[in-house]
Design a protein around this motif. Structure first.
Motif, PDB file in Angstrom:
ATOM      1  N   ALA A 139       0.816  -1.219   0.000  1.00  0.00           N
ATOM      2  CA  ALA A 139       0.000   0.000   0.000  1.00  0.00           C
ATOM      3  C   ALA A 139       0.847   1.266   0.000  1.00  0.00           C
ATOM      4  N   ASN A 140       2.122   1.138   0.388  1.00  0.00           N
ATOM      5  CA  ASN A 140       3.000   2.303   0.478  1.00  0.00           C
ATOM      6  C   ASN A 140       4.080   2.357  -0.603  1.00  0.00           C
ATOM      7  N   HIS A 163      10.981   4.968  15.744  1.00  0.00           N
ATOM      8  CA  HIS A 163      11.394   6.355  15.510  1.00  0.00           C
ATOM      9  C   HIS A 163      11.100   6.766  14.070  1.00  0.00           C
ATOM     10  N   GLN A 164      10.981   5.778  13.183  1.00  0.00           N
ATOM     11  CA  GLN A 164      10.664   6.073  11.783  1.00  0.00           C
ATOM     12  C   GLN A 164       9.154   6.108  11.524  1.00  0.00           C
ATOM     13  N   LYS A 196      17.182  -0.672   9.895  1.00  0.00           N
ATOM     14  CA  LYS A 196      17.009   0.629   9.229  1.00  0.00           C
ATOM     15  C   LYS A 196      16.237   0.464   7.926  1.00  0.00           C
ATOM     16  N   THR A 197      16.342  -0.739   7.340  1.00  0.00           N
ATOM     17  CA  THR A 197      15.688  -0.995   6.047  1.00  0.00           C
ATOM     18  C   THR A 197      14.850  -2.266   6.052  1.00  0.00           C
ATOM     19  N   HIS A 204       6.114  -0.164   6.307  1.00  0.00           N
ATOM     20  CA  HIS A 204       6.326   1.207   5.828  1.00  0.00           C
ATOM     21  C   HIS A 204       7.806   1.464   5.551  1.00  0.00           C
ATOM     22  N   ILE A 205       8.663   0.990   6.449  1.00  0.00           N
ATOM     23  CA  ILE A 205      10.110   1.172   6.273  1.00  0.00           C
ATOM     24  C   ILE A 205      10.594   0.507   4.985  1.00  0.00           C
ATOM     25  N   ILE A 206      10.133  -0.714   4.738  1.00  0.00           N
ATOM     26  CA  ILE A 206      10.536  -1.425   3.514  1.00  0.00           C
ATOM     27  C   ILE A 206      10.093  -0.649   2.281  1.00  0.00           C
ATOM     28  N   ALA A 207       8.839  -0.222   2.262  1.00  0.00           N
ATOM     29  CA  ALA A 207       8.302   0.484   1.090  1.00  0.00           C
ATOM     30  C   ALA A 207       9.080   1.766   0.821  1.00  0.00           C
ATOM     31  N   LYS A 208       9.346   2.554   1.859  1.00  0.00           N
ATOM     32  CA  LYS A 208      10.033   3.832   1.665  1.00  0.00           C
ATOM     33  C   LYS A 208      11.485   3.611   1.241  1.00  0.00           C
TER      34      LYS A 208
END
Length: 402
Positions: A18-19, A77-78, A356-357, A392-396
């Motif tokens: 979705a992101n 934090h992300q 981080k990813t 969300h972190i993966i998508a961004k």
């Protein structure tokens, strides 16, 4: 060759899709083995979907996770619960915070969450393959081969979010990942005890529960079931003690304080009642607002006759009653799965993931999220929050390197 395969159509997989945005989305395929996606979202919170929890400080939020606390600090934090709320509300899903800080859609219907996710995934033109079982993933020099029952497909990157099945763990072992053996994390306690017999459905607003053997303590609402005890207090204990209780083969003792006061206070209180209600029958005065059936059962256990008045309560009976109310010991023999919130401890060793990813450290271009990781939480929307944040972190990250 399409760019991205998402293995698993649950919360983490769909939130990632979705992101992704349309450019990456149209090069992405979701593989889901069941005929309908987002099954845990559908049944969560009794069908209302406990989306997340109103805890907006990452340092406080991680304290609700028995496993993954250190790693999730950077994740939250992300993207934290406030971001989750904004994401859904900006997509026309108003949310509400309940008294216990759990967050639900105003509609009280999990379909509101599912429809929002489906709409975004469709907007991104992601291909969804339902009833599509992934049997194997092969790592080649610069791509992956995803094996299904009917074909073998190449992808540049794989996002692995299938939950915690044995088959999923085996797929990752073949990709050189170390797996911490999964064990149930949220479950209720099986107790066969005359004190609980035929009292199914009786609940207590707040109790203190401990497992002295493992120095575990929790508090919260408590529910008597036909198999033993359940409720948030029990589920918290099961999460924090998941590994120890598994090693004990789910046989241990628990101590329950039904009144949140110590034994000496209880004795003094009962002696005051003895003076205040001297001529009244003990069974007719329910001083702790328990359901009558439970109060009468405790009197029976403490051998207090139905025709006994408070003035005739002796020291031994008061001691016995105070013990049952504040230090009752119950033997647990086995567990029952808490079906709506089935969660496991165990999964991919967290040292093998870059938080981080969310990319694997041992298999480049493989990304991991959700219950496949050795991360779990107590009930209250925390497990979903980990899925939303990781996805969300993966998508961004993938958008940034595209």
């Amino acid at each position: 060759m399409k760019k991205i395969a998402i293995i698993g159509g649950g919360a983490a997989g769909f939130f990632t899709a979705a992101n992704l945005g349309k450019e990456l989305g149209k090069q992405t395929v979701i593989f889901e083995q069941s005929p309908a996606p987002l099954q845990k979202v559908r049944v969560s919170g009794g069908g209302r979907c406990n989306v997340t929890h109103a805890c907006f400080d990452p340092r406080e939020l991680v304290e609700f996770y028995p496993r993954g606390k250190k790693e999730l600090l950077s994740v939250f934090h992300q993207f934290q619960p406030g971001d989750t709320m904004e994401w859904f509300e900006s997509r026309n899903v108003p949310l509400k915070v309940e008294e216990d800080n759990r967050i639900f859609p105003v509609s009280d219907n999990s379909m509101s969450i599912i429809e929002a996710l489906m709409k975004e995934v469709e907007k991104n033109q992601v291909e969804i393959r339902l009833s599509e079982n992934v049997l194997k993933i092969e790592k080649k020099e610069n791509h992956f081969l995803v094996h299904t029952k009917s074909e073998v497909l190449p992808f540049e990157k794989v996002i692995f979010t299938p939950g915690s099945s044995v088959k999923s763990m085996d797929i990752l072992r073949n990709l050189r990942h170390k797996i911490v053996k999964p064990v149930p994390s949220l479950f209720t306690f099986n107790i066969k005890d005359e004190r609980l017999k035929d009292l199914m459905g009786i609940s207590f607003e707040w109790s203190e529960i401990a497992i002295p053997q493992f120095k575990l303590e929790a508090e919260g609402p408590l529910l008597i079931t036909h198999w033993g005890l359940s409720g948030p207090g029990i589920l918290r204990l099961s999460a924090w003690g998941a590994l120890e209780l598994n090693k004990a083969n789910y046989e241990f003792s628990i101590r329950i304080n039904f009144i949140q006061q110590d034994k000496e206070y209880c004795i003094d209180f009962l002696n005051e009642l003895k003076l205040e209600h001297a001529k009244k029958l003990v069974q007719n005065i329910n001083p702790f607002s328990f359901p009558k059936r439970f109060w009468h059962r405790l009197l029976e256990v403490c051998k207090i006759p139905v025709d006994l008045t408070f003035s005739h309560l002796n020291k031994q009976q008061i001691q016995a009653l105070a013990t049952e109310l504040t230090e009752g010991i119950y033997q647990v023999k086995g567990k029952s799965t808490f079906k709506d919130e089935f969660v496991t401890a165990g999964g991919v060793d967290l040292k093998e993931v870059d938080f981080k990813t969310m990319e694997s450290k041992v298999c480049p271009n493989l990304f991991l999220a959700g219950e496949i990781l050795n991360i779990d939480a107590i009930t209250g929307g925390f497990n979903f929050q980990a899925c939303w944040s990781e996805g969300h972190i993966i998508a961004k990250h993938l958008e940034s390197i595209n």
